[in-house]
Write a protein that holds these residues in place. Structure first.
Motif, PDB file in Angstrom:
ATOM      1  N   ALA A  42      85.614  82.672 -13.731  1.00  0.00           N
ATOM      2  CA  ALA A  42      86.405  83.460 -13.298  1.00  0.00           C
ATOM      3  C   ALA A  42      85.989  84.621 -13.674  1.00  0.00           C
ATOM      4  N   SER A  43      84.967  85.072 -14.330  1.00  0.00           N
ATOM      5  CA  SER A  43      84.617  86.654 -14.625  1.00  0.00           C
ATOM      6  C   SER A  43      84.473  87.181 -13.444  1.00  0.00           C
ATOM      7  N   THR A  44      84.767  88.498 -13.833  1.00  0.00           N
ATOM      8  CA  THR A  44      84.437  89.519 -12.431  1.00  0.00           C
ATOM      9  C   THR A  44      82.956  90.025 -12.398  1.00  0.00           C
ATOM     10  N   ALA A  45      82.141  89.453 -13.786  1.00  0.00           N
ATOM     11  CA  ALA A  45      80.879  90.021 -13.470  1.00  0.00           C
ATOM     12  C   ALA A  45      79.813  88.853 -13.116  1.00  0.00           C
ATOM     13  N   MET A  77      84.563  84.175  -3.418  1.00  0.00           N
ATOM     14  CA  MET A  77      84.114  85.563  -4.191  1.00  0.00           C
ATOM     15  C   MET A  77      83.298  86.250  -2.997  1.00  0.00           C
ATOM     16  N   LYS A  78      83.785  87.475  -3.019  1.00  0.00           N
ATOM     17  CA  LYS A  78      83.060  88.303  -2.111  1.00  0.00           C
ATOM     18  C   LYS A  78      81.631  88.896  -2.729  1.00  0.00           C
ATOM     19  N   ASP A  79      80.708  88.798  -1.974  1.00  0.00           N
ATOM     20  CA  ASP A  79      79.481  89.111  -2.124  1.00  0.00           C
ATOM     21  C   ASP A  79      79.377  90.693  -1.791  1.00  0.00           C
ATOM     22  N   ASN A  80      78.282  91.442  -2.621  1.00  0.00           N
ATOM     23  CA  ASN A  80      78.068  92.788  -2.508  1.00  0.00           C
ATOM     24  C   ASN A  80      76.701  92.981  -1.468  1.00  0.00           C
TER      25      ASN A  80
END
Length: 1464
Positions: free
Chosen positions: A551-554, A589-592
């Motif tokens: 669940a990390s934001t990194a 999760m959104k990808d960049n």
């Protein structure tokens, strides 16, 4: 012949070079220059020694001076002339040296110096040009050329700034090596002359290394190394080389690796180690301060050490005793380097012969690495973990150290640094992949290893305890016969039957047994299994932490965690399933846009590897069955969230394979296999059949044809006998049928898509209707009915007709078939539904009108509620379809529409608006209130059932009715408003968590539909945050989070309850609360604006949390507040001290102040400006500690700010000053209390009893010594009312009756006295007030103090001189420290005496007392009494602080009256 002085020529190059016979070069005709060069070539071809001719030498120097302006052809010819002449001269000189002809070889001195000088000059010019261009490129990022310049005029056609003279420089270096190989000492006998000549070679070599582009050319770099090595070893250049190497490390970032490679060549090829040792010793003495921001120098040294330890570890190992000191230095870069050096040394030692010395060295290095796991710098920890990962690839596995290193790496999975955690995951994966436990295939299944361990342990136990086993082992170890056969084998086998006998071996047998080969083997095997089990347990221990890292934001960290679970799944670790199930949520999760870092792409790859990839060892058919089985297994035991995420993942895989041609796909054979499992005619486990249709429904979300082609199968299996026997199967079959309509992703502003609608006589609807009417008592029916109704409304053309028939049929069945025998309605009659509705409405209120089964009624109400909700959605679909058709018709019309018609539409509106208004009217007025509406019949019924929960006490019925009520309230605002209070009553009173959760979720929907109604009653939602049930609390938090973050409700100071959720025991609730406040931070300083309300709520006595929880909450919230708002926050917090009376409140505010960042003098000024508000609170230890932490925080700012030091010193001085004053006042008050309590025999006990209730702030209860004495009877006091007599009896005579009671009992009486003074409800008889009232105020400690201080002190002097003197000093201290001067009171000059028979309650105007009222029997107020002079009438509410002051005043007066009595 020219007299050539080398030193002078070298010195002249530092300035502008003046050539005596210089010829013009710039601007000359190229042909003329070519002619001159040809003449030079002819002259040197005759004899290379002709270079000494002054004319020729000046001509060559003229060309070199203007070398950068020459054309490429001319410059190349200059290079060739010089190098050819130098080569010819070297050959002649070598021959003369071989012949040892002194006169001959001495003649070569000047030509060699000249050639060497020319080469030195050319290389210097070219390298200066290349270095400057490289520096320009580094700054601009590309090659820069001057405007109007020609690309080839400078003899350099490289676009990257690299000199193109690489071949010429290599040739020149080869000639240098050839020259250095000569016996130059014969030619240059003087040392300084020889050093000058040698400098012509090593200086250009160093200059070549200064250009980082030259380092990329391996051949050129190696030739430079050889030149330098020859100079160092053969020509005494060691000292100069050491100095130059150190300087290069400091000034050139790219030179550390080349310098290390140079020293390595010097050691390995030229066998010269002294220079390397001296360089390492000098590096070990360097000191680097952490405060210096420039890290280039320590970075260069670290690179050098790391590279050199990799190339020559044996040399570094000798100097490690000196280099290890850098681990204690401030520079984290050098600590990183030493850690990496240790890793290289361990790798080197592991390949050497394992002697005791080598093993000890390895152990010592591992000890150092283990210590560095606690390094305070995250970069060092990251490098250390990387080193451990590199050690995993060594041939030696270090089994004794591996377990400890694994534990330390697992500990770093919770490191605060992202880079450390990421590297810890990678290293942990390497530890698993390279584990040494490969005896049984390398798998790490815990149960298998425990079985193996148990078997070996039992065998060892049998060897010791069972005589037959022991004797057989001893005979076997004793030896074989000459033929190699076991002579006792038969006897051993014959004794196996008697294995149940147990006996312990003798000492001799035990010793012999332990030395036997088989016993030693089994012992080692047992230890091996134990180590493997311990390693597997470590993996299991790391799994929960890895699940959190998912669940990390990194994103990089998340990808590493996913790889970890794939790895342990490959090694058969059963705990991997926990992480794999949680991995599926990453699909949201959104990808960049970076495919390399795409979490979703990596997730699909992981699931492909685990579940979908075919096995090369199996056939195609077997692979199909395996993949289908894996997919079905994903549904076993999955939660709704996991199934939702899995659906998104599988549908994404299918859509990508169809649209983008992705290699990750699910074949048609697998889909067909799933249909076979679903439609299998034999009895198979229900979860297996259920899982097949779940997966098929997920796949059909992206490809509807998967289900559309198998409708008959679903109707036969899912909606047939199998579905009716397993309602869960029927539910998922309905969901699969819904996929026929396809997924509708409506984009904003786009028209609705055309939807698939089936006629109402389709077999699907017949089956669905039968499924809903299927009689059952399972609670799973509600989920099946919900999905069946969803399917009807999604696929049917007229779903309202079918659903209306279902409701009517169920009504007839309920109210006719289960009718009472005395009912006038015939069971066989089938009246019109409206008639039934009217009869139902009328007869429900009659006694014994119907006897209805609560279960069937619950089903009916559920259907009604869900149909009402779906009908609203259906109306929205109709409106979208109308707009779509109108848009299509509008496109077909001609574009030349009359302009007048457009204006008319703008004035009177369009048909579309009228259609929308009509639908809104139907929704608001017709559905629940229309005469022809079916739903209007059930509204009163549902309200009646919900409002009479005692009469309709069935839990299922109440749950269905409340849910139906919520759904009906979402339709009409009028219906919602009429029944909102009923819903809130159910929310407050219901004992069922499910009902409360449903209402909370429904209120969230109502807030979207009817915002004003819910916003006015939002407090009911906030109350559920303190609900006893965790599910209700979680749902409430989720609903409020959705409403607040989307701006549907306004925050009105209720965030305190949500802040309490931050420390909830349930991790899900606390995580949701953290997410809420984190998101709220981005909305216009919402957390900062509501911080005062949060602090007030948490400090409120009703909602007060413990101090530890308070600190956790505030620590988290203050991290979210932006720095720019901190100054105003300091001011607000300081002001709160004024209105806080409790020490707990002081500590809370002080802690909040300590959480703020104090980065400038402005913050400390705000703190000093508010100091008068809390100067009387600093004597509290915790308050003083928190304020001292602020000082430490200000002094710890780096770099320190000089302007902050004076204001910090001032604040610290004030803090210590008032801390000392507060402590002095506390000591004096405590001594005064103790002195009075130890008073005379007559008044001492009385004074002590009166003072027992007096609490001095800052002095803990029981701190003053108390004596038990003989109790004295107090004089009776007369009161008018019976309640006053009771009060006197409770407050005074109880102590007399107890006699020698404890001080706690006396204090209890004093507290009751304070309560009587606080309430003001029992007036003191006016006739008993013989003395005049005196006013009082509070001193800065909060104690009662008389206004006429001077007169009271005079009386105290007459009574007790010593006590009065101490009190006078204390109060004088208080006056000086008080922030607010005391106001003079009325009658302060009047002198009054008090006796123990008189009780007077005196209030000053500033104390603002409440009116005193009598209360008669029953608690009703009687006529109010006359207030004290100067008091004002206020509402009958008194603060707790005021009651304490009144009690303190009463106590002080009793003390004084006791002292008067003692004097008498």
């Amino acid at each position: 012949m020219l007299q050539f002085e080398l030193d002078e020529e070298l010195l002249s190059l530092q300035d502008t070079v003046h050539i005596l016979g210089e010829i013009p070069i710039e601007g000359e005709n190229p042909k003329a220059l070519e002619r001159i060069l040809n003449e030079i070539v002819d002259s040197l071809q005759d004899a290379s020694g002709n270079i000494t001719d002054d004319t020729l030498f000046d001509q060559i120097r003229s060309f070199i001076k203007h070398f950068n302006t020459l054309q490429k052809k001319t410059a190349t010819k200059v290079w060739d002339i010089v190098l050819s002449g130098f080569n010819a001269e070297l050959q002649v000189a070598a021959q003369d040296l071989d012949f040892n002809d002194q006169d001959a070889y001495l003649q070569h001195r000047t030509p060699l110096e000249m050639y060497g000088f020319l080469i030195y000059w050319i290389i210097s010019i070219t390298e200066q040009k290349a270095t400057s261009r490289a520096a320009t490129m580094d700054k601009s990022g590309k090659a820069v050329r001057a405007k109007g310049s020609r690309a080839k005029n400078d003899g350099d056609d490289s676009e990257q700034g690299v000199s193109t003279w690489t071949a010429e420089k290599q040739r020149a270096l080869d000639l240098m090596c050839k020259c250095l190989g000569l016996h130059l000492s014969k030619i240059w006998t003087a040392t300084h002359e020889k050093e000058s000549f040698i400098s012509l070679f090593f200086k250009p070599s160093y200059q070549i290394l200064e250009n980082k582009e030259n380092i990329k050319v391996s051949a050129l770099k190696q030739r430079v190394y050889h030149v330098l090595c020859l100079c160092i070893k053969n020509h005494n250049h060691e000292f100069g080389a050491r100095t130059t190497i150190i300087q290069n490390l400091q000034y050139w970032e790219h030179t550390p690796e080349p310098m290390a490679e140079l020293l390595e060549m010097l050691i390995t090829i030229y066998d010269f180690q002294q220079l390397a040792d001296s360089v390492l010793r000098e590096v070990s003495t360097k000191e680097f301060e952490e405060s210096i921001k420039d890290i280039t120098v320590p970075k260069a040294y670290s690179k050098f050490l790391v590279r050199f330890s990799e190339l020559a570890p044996k040399v570094v190992l000798k100097q490690m005793g000196l280099l290890i000191d850098h681990l204690d230095g401030e520079s984290y870069i050098m600590r990183q380097a030493i850690v990496e050096v240790i890793g290289h040394l361990i790798a080197y030692l592991s390949a050497e012969e394992q002697t005791d010395q080598v093993k000890n060295q390895i152990d010592s290095f591992f000890d150092i690495l283990e210590e560095r796991f606690m390094d305070n710098n995250s970069y060092v920890r990251t490098k250390l973990i990387q080193v451990v990962g590199n050690l995993c690839d060594l041939k030696s596995k270090f089994p004794k150290r591996r377990q400890r290193l694994t534990e330390l790496v697992i500990g770093r999975l919770s490191d605060k640094s992202f880079w450390t955690r990421k590297q810890a995951i990678k290293t942990f994966v390497r530890l698993i992949e390279t584990h040494p436990y490969s005896m049984h295939g390398g798998e790490l299944d815990l149960e298998d290893w425990e079985i193996q361990y148990t078997e070996v342990t039992d065998e060892l136990k049998a060897m010791i305890t069972k005589p037959s086993k022991r004797r057989a082992l001893l005979r076997k170890s004793a030896g074989m016969d000459e033929n190699g056969m076991d002579v006792d084998g038969a006897e051993a086998e014959s004794e196996e039957d008697n294995e149940q006998d147990i006996s312990l071996p003798t000492d001799e047998e035990l010793l012999e047994l332990q030395t036997s080969k088989e016993y030693v083997t089994k012992t080692l095997q047992q230890r091996y299994y134990a180590d493997a089990i311990r390693f597997i347990h470590l993996i299991h221990r790391a799994v929960p932490v890895m699940c959190e890292l998912l669940a990390s934001t990194a994103k990089l960290e998340v990808v590493e965690a996913m790889d970890f679970f794939v790895t342990i799944h490959r090694y058969k670790v059963r705990a991997a399933s926990d992480g794999i199930r949680k991995m599926v949520h990453l699909v949201w999760m959104k990808d960049n846009g970076d495919e390399a870092k795409s979490v979703r792409a990596r997730l699909m790859e992981c699931y492909w590897q685990i579940y979908l990839a075919p096995d090369d060892n199996l056939t195609e058919k077997e692979n199909t069955a395996l993949i289908a089985r894996n997919l079905v297994s994903l549904t076993y035991g999955s939660t709704l969230a996991e199934l939702t995420s899995l659906e998104q993942l599988l549908s994404t895989i299918i859509s990508d394979s169809v649209n983008a041609g992705s290699e990750i796909t699910i074949s048609d054979e697998v889909i067909e296999k799933l249909w076979q499992v679903y439609s299998h005619q034999k009895e198979i486990p229900n979860p297996q059949r259920r899982g097949a249709i779940i997966i098929l429904g997920m796949l059909a979300k992206a490809k509807p044809d998967i289900v559309a082609q198998k409708i008959e199968v679903i109707l036969k299996i899912g909606l047939g006998k199998h579905g009716k026997a397993d309602l869960a199967l029927a539910r998922y079959s309905c969901i699969a049928l819904q996929r026929i309509a396809g997924e509708k992703k409506k984009q904003k502003g786009a028209l609705a898509q055309d939807t698939l609608r089936l006629s109402m006589d389709h077999p699907i609807f017949i089956k669905l209707s039968n499924l809903i009417d299927h009689p059952t008592t399972s609670k799973n029916w509600f989920a099946v009915a919900e999905q069946a109704l969803n399917t009807i409304y999604l696929l049917g053309e007229h779903p309202d007709i079918l659903c209306g028939d279902i409701i009517k049929t169920r009504c007839k069945n309920i109210f006719n078939l289960q009718e009472d025998e005395n009912s006038p309605v015939e069971p066989s009659s089938t009246p019109d539904v409206n008639m039934v509705s009217e009869d139902l409405t009328v007869n429900l209120n009659a006694e014994n009108a119907f006897v209805i089964d609560s279960w069937q009624l619950s089903q009916l109400l559920f259907i009604v509620g869900h149909v009402a909700m779906k009908h609203i959605v259906h109306m929205e679909v109709i409106e979208e379809e109308f707009k779509r058709r109108k848009a299509i018709a509008g496109n077909d019309k001609k574009k030349d529409k009359d302009h007048a018609e457009d204006e008319l539409d703008q004035v009177v509106g369009t048909t579309e608006d009228e259609f929308g208004d009509a639908l809104a009217h139907i929704r608001e007025r017709e559905l629940l209130f229309g005469q022809d509406s079916l739903l209007q019949v059930f509204g009163p019924l549902i309200v009646t059932i919900c409002g009479n929960n005692t009469l309709y006490s069935d839990k299922t019925l109440q749950s269905s009715a409340s849910l139906a009520l919520c759904k009906l309230m979402c339709i009409s605002a009028e219906f919602c408003e009429h029944n909102l209070q009923l819903l809130f009553t159910i929310l407050e009173k219901s004992h069922e968590p499910a009902i409360r959760s449903n209402i909370i979720i429904a209120l969230g929907d109502m807030a979207v539909c009817f915002n004003n109604l819910i916003d006015a009653n939002i407090a009911y939602l906030y109350k559920r945050l303190s609900d006893s049930d965790r599910a209700v609390k979680k749902n409430t938090l989720m609903v409020l989070t959705h409403l607040i973050l989307n701006g549907m409700v306004k925050v009105k100071g209720q965030l305190g309850e949500m802040a309490i959720c931050l420390v909830d025991e349930d991790a899900r609730i606390s995580d949701l609360a953290r997410l809420f406040f984190t998101e709220l931070t981005s909305k216009d300083n919402a957390v900062y604006n509501n911080m005062p309300d949060i602090i007030s709520h948490l400090s409120n006595s009703e909602n007060k949390v413990d101090e530890e929880s308070y600190r956790k909450i505030m620590r988290f919230l203050f991290e979210l507040i932006k720095d720019k708002t901190m100054d105003s926050m300091i001011e607000k917090l300081c002001q709160r001290f004024k209105n806080t009376e409790e020490p707990r409140g002081w500590r809370d505010i002080a802690f909040c102040l300590s959480m703020l960042p104090y980065k400038n003098e402005k913050s400390f000024k705000r703190l000093l400006e508010g100091f008068p508000n809390y100067q009387d609170k600093v004597h509290e230890e915790a308050v003083f500690k928190y304020l001292s932490d602020i000082i430490a925080k200000g002094r710890a700012i780096k770099p320190p700010k000089p302007e902050m030091k004076p204001i910090i010193d001032e604040f610290e001085a004030k803090l210590k000053e008032f801390k000392a004053k507060g402590e002095e006042v506390q000591d004096i008050e405590a001594k005064a209390i103790s002195a009075v309590k130890k008073g005379g025999r007559r008044g001492g006990r009385k004074a002590g009893s009166a003072l027992a209730g007096l609490k001095v702030k800052g002095v803990p209860s029981g701190s003053s010594p108390q004596k038990k004495g003989k109790s004295r009877r107090r004089r009776s006091e007369s009161y008018d009312s019976a309640e006053d007599d009771d009060l006197v009896e409770d407050g005074g005579n109880e102590g007399d009756e107890r006699g020698n009671g404890s001080d706690a009992e006396v204090e209890g009486g004093m507290k009751r006295l304070a309560v009587r003074e606080t309430r003001g409800s029992r007036p003191i008889r006016a006739a008993a007030q013989s003395a005049k009232a005196k006013t009082f105020r509070l001193d800065f400690d909060g104690d009662a103090m008389m206004e006429d201080e001077e007169e009271e002190e005079e009386e105290a002097v007459e009574r007790t001189p010593q006590l009065a003197s101490k009190l006078s000093k204390a109060k004088e201290t208080q006056r000086k420290g008080s922030a607010k001067p005391a106001r003079p009171s009325r009658g302060s000059s009047r002198k009054q005496k008090y006796s123990d028979e008189e009780e007077v309650l005196d209030l000053d105007e500033e104390s603002e007392p409440e009116p005193v009222q009598r209360r008669g029997k029953g608690g009703k107020s009687s006529a109010p009494s006359i207030p004290t002079r100067g008091a004002s009438m206020e509402p009958a509410t008194v603060a707790s602080g005021r009651s304490k002051r009144a009690a303190a005043t009463k106590a002080r007066r009793v003390i004084e009256s006791s002292e008067d009595e003692f004097e008498d």
